[in-house]
Scaffold this motif. Sequence first.
Motif, PDB file in Angstrom:
ATOM      1  N   HIS A  15       0.735  -1.227   0.013  1.00 28.92           N
ATOM      2  CA  HIS A  15      -0.086   0.024   0.136  1.00 28.92           C
ATOM      3  C   HIS A  15       1.070   1.333  -0.058  1.00 28.92           C
ATOM      4  O   HIS A  15       0.603   2.335  -0.747  1.00 28.92           O
ATOM      5  N   GLN A  16       1.846   1.099   0.866  1.00 32.16           N
ATOM      6  CA  GLN A  16       2.740   2.598   0.807  1.00 32.16           C
ATOM      7  C   GLN A  16       3.374   2.659  -0.310  1.00 32.16           C
ATOM      8  O   GLN A  16       3.539   3.801  -0.859  1.00 32.16           O
ATOM      9  N   ARG A  18       2.587   1.501  -3.425  1.00 31.89           N
ATOM     10  CA  ARG A  18       1.813   1.691  -4.393  1.00 31.89           C
ATOM     11  C   ARG A  18       1.350   3.359  -4.420  1.00 31.89           C
ATOM     12  O   ARG A  18       1.363   3.958  -5.303  1.00 31.89           O
ATOM     13  N   ASN A  19       1.284   4.018  -3.321  1.00 32.01           N
ATOM     14  CA  ASN A  19       1.050   5.357  -3.194  1.00 32.01           C
ATOM     15  C   ASN A  19       1.955   6.153  -3.674  1.00 32.01           C
ATOM     16  O   ASN A  19       1.897   7.231  -4.295  1.00 32.01           O
ATOM     17  N   HIS A  23       1.990   8.307  -7.704  1.00 34.67           N
ATOM     18  CA  HIS A  23       2.065   9.927  -7.472  1.00 34.67           C
ATOM     19  C   HIS A  23       3.488  10.311  -8.043  1.00 34.67           C
ATOM     20  O   HIS A  23       3.718  11.635  -7.987  1.00 34.67           O
ATOM     21  N   THR A  71      -2.026  -2.399  -8.022  1.00 35.99           N
ATOM     22  CA  THR A  71      -3.140  -1.818  -7.542  1.00 35.99           C
ATOM     23  C   THR A  71      -4.139  -3.155  -7.271  1.00 35.99           C
ATOM     24  O   THR A  71      -4.956  -3.122  -5.982  1.00 35.99           O
TER      25      THR A  71
END
Length: 81
Positions: A15-16, A18-19, A23, A71
């Motif tokens: 999750h970290q 991917r974020n 971006h 994702t």
Amino acid sequence: MITRDSIETAYSFLHQKRNVYIHSTLDWQKDDIEFAISSYVDEMNPELRSVISDSISDFLKDHNRFAEDITHAVERLEEML
């Protein structure tokens, strides 16, 4: 056996990353994330890897499909929590 701890650990890490990945505008940073995730997946619980990848052999290792794969992995892990 898939433990809750292995799910939580994988979710937190992916999750970290991917974020940051989605971006980022820096190609070198995206490449570093892809490398880190690929290395992580090599050491991941094989049963968990199979579940989140839908048994795709090069899951999270194919540069052309990486954004889609990470994702999918995060979404699947979130469902498992």
